[in-house]
Design a protein around this motif. Sequence first.
Motif, mmCIF file in Angstrom:
data_model
loop_
_atom_site.group_PDB
_atom_site.id
_atom_site.type_symbol
_atom_site.label_atom_id
_atom_site.label_comp_id
_atom_site.label_asym_id
_atom_site.label_seq_id
_atom_site.Cartn_x
_atom_site.Cartn_y
_atom_site.Cartn_z
ATOM 1 N N ARG A 84 0.826 -1.202 0.000
ATOM 2 C CA ARG A 84 0.000 0.000 0.000
ATOM 3 C C ARG A 84 0.865 1.259 0.000
ATOM 4 O O ARG A 84 0.499 2.284 -0.581
ATOM 5 C CB ARG A 84 -0.941 0.001 1.202
ATOM 6 N N GLY A 85 2.009 1.190 0.662
ATOM 7 C CA GLY A 85 2.928 2.322 0.633
ATOM 8 C C GLY A 85 3.407 2.603 -0.771
ATOM 9 O O GLY A 85 3.488 3.766 -1.198
ATOM 10 N N ALA A 144 3.093 5.847 -5.745
ATOM 11 C CA ALA A 144 2.779 5.876 -7.176
ATOM 12 C C ALA A 144 1.681 6.900 -7.471
ATOM 13 O O ALA A 144 1.723 7.593 -8.497
ATOM 14 C CB ALA A 144 2.342 4.485 -7.645
ATOM 15 N N ALA A 145 0.707 7.017 -6.570
ATOM 16 C CA ALA A 145 -0.365 8.007 -6.757
ATOM 17 C C ALA A 145 0.188 9.428 -6.683
ATOM 18 O O ALA A 145 -0.244 10.317 -7.427
ATOM 19 C CB ALA A 145 -1.450 7.800 -5.692
ATOM 20 N N ILE A 146 1.151 9.657 -5.789
ATOM 21 C CA ILE A 146 1.777 10.974 -5.680
ATOM 22 C C ILE A 146 2.567 11.284 -6.942
ATOM 23 O O ILE A 146 2.492 12.395 -7.490
ATOM 24 C CB ILE A 146 2.682 11.034 -4.437
ATOM 25 N N ASP A 147 3.327 10.302 -7.440
ATOM 26 C CA ASP A 147 4.089 10.500 -8.679
ATOM 27 C C ASP A 147 3.160 10.811 -9.847
ATOM 28 O O ASP A 147 3.461 11.665 -10.683
ATOM 29 C CB ASP A 147 4.917 9.253 -8.995
ATOM 30 N N ALA A 148 2.019 10.122 -9.895
ATOM 31 C CA ALA A 148 1.054 10.357 -10.976
ATOM 32 C C ALA A 148 0.483 11.770 -10.895
ATOM 33 O O ALA A 148 0.291 12.437 -11.920
ATOM 34 C CB ALA A 148 -0.074 9.325 -10.911
ATOM 35 N N ALA A 149 0.221 12.251 -9.679
ATOM 36 C CA ALA A 149 -0.294 13.617 -9.517
ATOM 37 C C ALA A 149 0.731 14.646 -9.950
ATOM 38 O O ALA A 149 0.388 15.660 -10.581
ATOM 39 C CB ALA A 149 -0.688 13.848 -8.051
ATOM 40 N N LEU A 150 1.994 14.408 -9.630
ATOM 41 C CA LEU A 150 3.054 15.328 -10.055
ATOM 42 C C LEU A 150 3.188 15.342 -11.570
ATOM 43 O O LEU A 150 3.358 16.406 -12.180
ATOM 44 C CB LEU A 150 4.378 14.913 -9.403
ATOM 45 N N ASP A 151 3.103 14.179 -12.196
ATOM 46 C CA ASP A 151 3.170 14.109 -13.660
ATOM 47 C C ASP A 151 1.991 14.844 -14.283
ATOM 48 O O ASP A 151 2.132 15.558 -15.278
ATOM 49 C CB ASP A 151 3.171 12.650 -14.125
ATOM 50 N N ARG A 152 0.839 14.674 -13.678
ATOM 51 C CA ARG A 152 -0.389 15.303 -14.181
ATOM 52 C C ARG A 152 -0.313 16.824 -14.073
ATOM 53 O O ARG A 152 -0.839 17.552 -14.916
ATOM 54 C CB ARG A 152 -1.560 14.767 -13.348
ATOM 55 N N CYS A 175 2.734 19.505 5.117
ATOM 56 C CA CYS A 175 2.732 18.043 5.128
ATOM 57 C C CYS A 175 3.076 17.451 3.770
ATOM 58 O O CYS A 175 2.788 18.036 2.723
ATOM 59 C CB CYS A 175 1.373 17.518 5.576
ATOM 60 N N GLY A 176 3.680 16.252 3.834
ATOM 61 C CA GLY A 176 3.902 15.485 2.628
ATOM 62 C C GLY A 176 2.793 14.465 2.474
ATOM 63 O O GLY A 176 1.639 14.714 2.815
ATOM 64 N N GLY A 177 3.129 13.283 1.974
ATOM 65 C CA GLY A 177 2.125 12.233 1.821
ATOM 66 C C GLY A 177 1.006 12.632 0.873
ATOM 67 O O GLY A 177 1.242 13.336 -0.117
ATOM 68 N N PRO A 178 -0.234 12.208 1.157
ATOM 69 C CA PRO A 178 -1.354 12.515 0.266
ATOM 70 C C PRO A 178 -1.585 14.013 0.087
ATOM 71 O O PRO A 178 -2.197 14.434 -0.903
ATOM 72 C CB PRO A 178 -2.556 11.863 0.968
ATOM 73 N N THR A 179 -1.110 14.826 1.042
ATOM 74 C CA THR A 179 -1.273 16.272 0.934
ATOM 75 C C THR A 179 -0.577 16.812 -0.309
ATOM 76 O O THR A 179 -1.016 17.814 -0.889
ATOM 77 C CB THR A 179 -0.724 16.979 2.193
#
Length: 281
Positions: free
Chosen positions: A142-143, A148-156, A257-261
């Motif tokens: 899950r980590g 991967a979701a954070i990387d996808a948001a940055l790419d987007r 904050c980092g993570g999902p933020t």
Amino acid sequence: MRAVIVLALLGMLAVSPAASAPAAPPKPHRIVSLNPCLDSVLVRIADPEQIAAISHYSHDPRATSIIPLAQALRFPITSGTAEEVIAKQADLVIAGPHVALPTIHALQKLGIPLIQMGVPQSVADSRKEISRLAAAIGQSTRGKRLNAAIDAALDRAEPHDQALVPALIWQGGGMVPGAGTLADELLRRTGFANMSSAYGLQQWDVLPIEHLLARPPRVLLSVGAEGQRDRMLSHPVMRDLSKHIAIRAYSPRLLHCGGPTIIDAVDRLSQIRRSLKAKTR
């Protein structure tokens, strides 16, 4: 004969329990988080029944890193004392840099497993924190998905054009995040140039209003209380400045904050940049 003995010994080692891979540490079932930023990571990667309590900040709409708030309200909270942690029968505690030292020392003396993490100053720092926490709670897969979701948001959020828009994040009292902060990296990766260094500011520094007026950015990201404008923007000279530059609200929960933020922060920054481009057409 000697060769036969060596081969026999090697065969014994191959099946010996001592030679097998070390067993994974037991998955904790009573996790208490005293770190408001990592609360949002925890609720994303842990099984709900693993979480015994989260930080009391996460129940505060003005301070929570967990969106929607209803998700945070599902879990009990603590104010960060050792007594509360003990009462929760914690088998793992996640602490941040602002947890009181007496609490840390008390938990260490009691032998309660403790993970201490700082404030991430980059996306890479945040990625390491997520991986470390996920491994500690037995949720490495899950980590990896969250990273991967954070990387996808940055790419987007990465802009298609290369021009960087001069911008400044400005909190109440004039506090500004500069080079070497997570906020600075997120600005750059969403198409903004942080003007903090142009004013000669340090990593976190105060920018007097006179300096801001003398050399305004194209975009001022105003960090005020959730749902409210920064009171400094009501100053007459700031009202005049707003006629010449873009002033946009930036939630305080997106700043530290980092993570999902990170996902929410880059989505907001990308939205602001697109609005500027649409306005100039």
